[in-house]
Scaffold this motif. Structure first.
Motif, short mmCIF file in Angstrom:
data_model
loop_
_atom_site.label_atom_id
_atom_site.label_comp_id
_atom_site.label_asym_id
_atom_site.label_seq_id
_atom_site.Cartn_x
_atom_site.Cartn_y
_atom_site.Cartn_z
N PRO A 262 0.81 -1.22 0.00
CA PRO A 262 0.00 0.00 0.00
C PRO A 262 0.84 1.28 0.00
N ASP A 263 1.98 1.25 0.67
CA ASP A 263 2.82 2.45 0.71
C ASP A 263 3.37 2.77 -0.69
N LEU A 264 3.80 1.72 -1.40
CA LEU A 264 4.30 1.94 -2.76
C LEU A 264 3.17 2.36 -3.69
N LEU A 265 1.99 1.79 -3.51
CA LEU A 265 0.85 2.16 -4.33
C LEU A 265 0.51 3.63 -4.15
N GLU A 266 0.66 4.12 -2.91
CA GLU A 266 0.41 5.54 -2.67
C GLU A 266 1.46 6.41 -3.35
N VAL A 267 2.72 5.96 -3.30
CA VAL A 267 3.79 6.71 -3.98
C VAL A 267 3.57 6.71 -5.48
N MET A 268 3.22 5.54 -6.02
CA MET A 268 3.04 5.40 -7.47
C MET A 268 1.60 5.74 -7.87
N THR A 269 1.15 6.89 -7.45
CA THR A 269 -0.22 7.34 -7.75
C THR A 269 -0.29 7.85 -9.19
N ILE A 270 -1.25 7.31 -9.93
CA ILE A 270 -1.44 7.78 -11.30
C ILE A 270 -1.77 9.28 -11.27
N GLY A 271 -1.08 10.03 -12.12
CA GLY A 271 -1.27 11.47 -12.16
C GLY A 271 -0.21 12.25 -11.43
N ARG A 272 0.68 11.56 -10.71
CA ARG A 272 1.73 12.24 -9.96
C ARG A 272 2.89 12.58 -10.89
N ARG A 273 3.48 13.75 -10.70
CA ARG A 273 4.64 14.15 -11.50
C ARG A 273 5.90 13.53 -10.93
N PHE A 274 6.70 12.95 -11.85
CA PHE A 274 7.96 12.33 -11.45
C PHE A 274 9.17 12.93 -12.14
N GLY A 275 8.98 13.66 -13.21
CA GLY A 275 10.13 14.17 -13.93
C GLY A 275 9.77 15.37 -14.78
N PRO A 276 10.70 15.87 -15.58
CA PRO A 276 10.44 17.05 -16.40
C PRO A 276 9.43 16.75 -17.50
N GLU A 277 8.86 17.81 -18.08
CA GLU A 277 7.84 17.65 -19.10
C GLU A 277 8.33 16.88 -20.32
N GLU A 278 9.62 16.89 -20.54
CA GLU A 278 10.19 16.21 -21.71
C GLU A 278 10.27 14.70 -21.52
N LEU A 279 10.07 14.21 -20.30
CA LEU A 279 10.31 12.80 -19.99
C LEU A 279 9.14 11.92 -20.43
N GLN A 280 9.44 10.94 -21.30
CA GLN A 280 8.46 9.95 -21.76
C GLN A 280 9.06 8.56 -21.55
N ILE A 281 8.36 7.69 -20.82
CA ILE A 281 8.84 6.33 -20.55
C ILE A 281 7.79 5.32 -21.00
N PHE A 282 8.25 4.26 -21.65
CA PHE A 282 7.36 3.24 -22.19
C PHE A 282 7.87 1.85 -21.82
N ASP A 283 6.95 0.88 -21.87
CA ASP A 283 7.30 -0.53 -21.85
C ASP A 283 6.34 -1.24 -22.80
N GLY A 284 6.87 -2.23 -23.53
CA GLY A 284 5.96 -2.96 -24.39
C GLY A 284 6.64 -4.08 -25.15
N ALA A 285 5.89 -5.16 -25.36
CA ALA A 285 6.36 -6.28 -26.16
C ALA A 285 5.95 -6.15 -27.62
N ALA A 286 5.11 -5.16 -27.93
CA ALA A 286 4.62 -5.03 -29.30
C ALA A 286 5.69 -4.60 -30.30
N PRO A 287 6.65 -3.71 -29.95
CA PRO A 287 7.72 -3.38 -30.92
C PRO A 287 8.48 -4.64 -31.30
#
Length: 465
Positions: A262-287
């Motif tokens: 639960p503590d990590l879930l609170e930290v990893m809240t969707i909508g929270r800012r983690f980095g500069p506006e230029e930062l885009q991070i992805f994961d995927g098996a489709a490529p």
């Protein structure tokens, strides 16, 4: 094991009809794998083998409780199903919640672009390892220890579920690892290189420069001064960026880590800012074409591309069907298992940071004293804390790359480090050397990538200042 999907269909259909009414969900996975393992330490052969394994696994879910059983004798499959069902009923006391997916019947082969390693003799593979061993040793007389490892695996999986999904999927994976240790008196330094491919055996034939570089770095480091431990503005190359996004951030994006904490879930809240506006991070098996690529995960969920951070803000995480159902989010196709001995758990596939707009040369501008770090030597993470050792490094002085240094370790808190990214380079590199470990399932093939990054206030360990 049946050799064709059509041969397996009747067997699996009959078993699922017989047993699926007793549980909420039932999955049968059959697997055939063949591969080669060669490990040379200096001139000594530590291992030299070819093998074939055939087996399967059963997963049963009842009232939210999971039962698991694996086997390598098809004649015992009925008993193994009974074991899995019994275990699920012992632990199940809630509601089974699995995010819905489309029912699929498909045959999928990840295509090779060149020679299949199964067409290459064990003798030829050993000769390749011998050649790279000689290259490592030939660099300098101070090279005292070398190691070369070669591995290939061809896996074929048939997956059937009580919901009606029936998928056959196959792929080939190859990997080589090189290390050289140099010694001068009491000073010892090591250089390492790793590479992998799901495309062609030919990808492993032209690694001479990469192999020699590992030994050259070890020798060069013997005479280098150690970095003075301090807090610096650091520029890291794409290989370290890929390692950072996988190890330090990617694992925290795996939703089983969050819903069980639960503590990590609170930290990893969707909508929270983690980095500069230029930062885009992805994961995927489709490529396609990467070591973490596939068509369907080990629950039959289609491969996707999931954006984790958009404009510096957390917008997604990686899911199995269960974690997606429990968090009321969409499944992402990230349930993976190493082989039939293990149940699928939430795992990364190919994880990357999108390139930015800053020319790489400009990343060094204005840095009075800093560190430029390239490649990796080792590292570890513990929750949100990380420590990585650079394969090679230089001081930055007055905006220019200056003298080389050794013993550079980078450490910090991943969330603070993301926030401290000052600039993102316009370069990019895919690193196919990854073998990820989690939950006892070590060596799962992944890809990672990224651009060069400039990060302020990084703790750099080394010689005491």
């Amino acid at each position: 094991m049946p050799t064709l999907l059509a041969d397996a269909q009747n067997l699996l259909s009959d078993l699922l009809k017989r047993y699926s009414s007793r549980v909420d969900y039932l999955m049968i996975r059959l697997e055939q794998a063949e591969g080669t393992d060669i490990f040379l330490r200096g001139d000594k052969v530590e291992s030299l083998s070819e093998g074939i394994s055939i087996g399967g696994q059963i997963r049963a879910c009842y009232k939210g409780g999971w039962g698991f059983s694996s086997f390598n004798q098809l004649a015992t499959i009925g008993d193994r199903i009974e074991e899995a069902i019994t275990a699920a009923k012992i632990v199940g006391d809630e509601e089974t919640v699995l995010a819905p997916i489309d029912i699929v019947q498909a045959v999928c082969i990840l295509p090779l672009t060149g020679t299949d390693p199964r067409q290459i003799s064990l003798t030829k593979k050993k000769e390749l390892c011998d050649r790279y061993t000689e290259l490592l040793k030939s660099v300098d007389s101070r090279i005292t220890t070398t190691s070369v490892r070669y591995g290939d695996t061809a896996q074929r999986v048939i997956l059937a579920t009580s919901e009606g999904t029936l998928i056959e999927q196959s792929w080939v994976d190859m990997e080589m690892r090189f290390a050289a240790t140099a010694k001068n008196g009491e000073t010892v330094q090591t250089g390492r290189e790793t590479t992998g491919s799901r495309k062609a055996f030919e990808d492993l034939l032209t690694l001479d420069e990469q192999v020699k570089n590992a030994a050259q770095r070890a020798v060069a480091a013997l005479s280098l001064p150690s970095v003075k431990g301090n807090t610096y503005t650091v520029v890291i190359d794409p290989i370290l960026s890929g390692l950072f996004v996988h190890e330090a951030f990617g694992h925290l994006s795996e939703a089983d880590m969050a819903y069980e904490n639960p503590d990590l879930l609170e930290v990893m809240t969707i909508g929270r800012r983690f980095g500069p506006e230029e930062l885009q991070i992805f994961d995927g098996a489709a490529p396609q074409g990467h070591r973490g690529s596939y068509f369907y995960d080990d629950e039959g969920t289609p491969a996707t591309t999931t954006q984790l951070i958009s404009d510096g803000i957390l917008i997604g995480r990686l899911h199995s069907r269960e974690t997606a159902g429990k968090l009321d989010e969409a499944p992402t196709g990230n349930a993976r298992c190493l082989n039939y001995h293990f149940p699928p758990i939430v795992r990364m596939t190919n994880t990357w940071i999108e390139p930015g707009k800053t020319p790489v040369a400009d990343l060094f501008n204005g840095i009075k004293e800093g560190v430029y770090a390239r490649n990796w030597l080792g590292g570890m993470t513990n929750g949100e804390m990380f420590t990585f050792s650079a394969g090679e490094a230089w001081m930055i002085r007055n905006g220019k790359i200056a003298e080389p240094v050794k013993d550079v370790t980078l450490s910090g808190n991943v969330f603070q480090t993301l926030a401290d990214i000052e600039a993102i380079g316009d370069d990019f590199y895919w690193d196919e050397s990854g073998g990820c470990g989690k939950g006892g399932q070590n060596g799962l093939a992944v890809g990672c990538g990224g651009p060069s990054l400039r990060i302020r206030d990084v703790v750099v360990g080394g010689e005491a200042a």
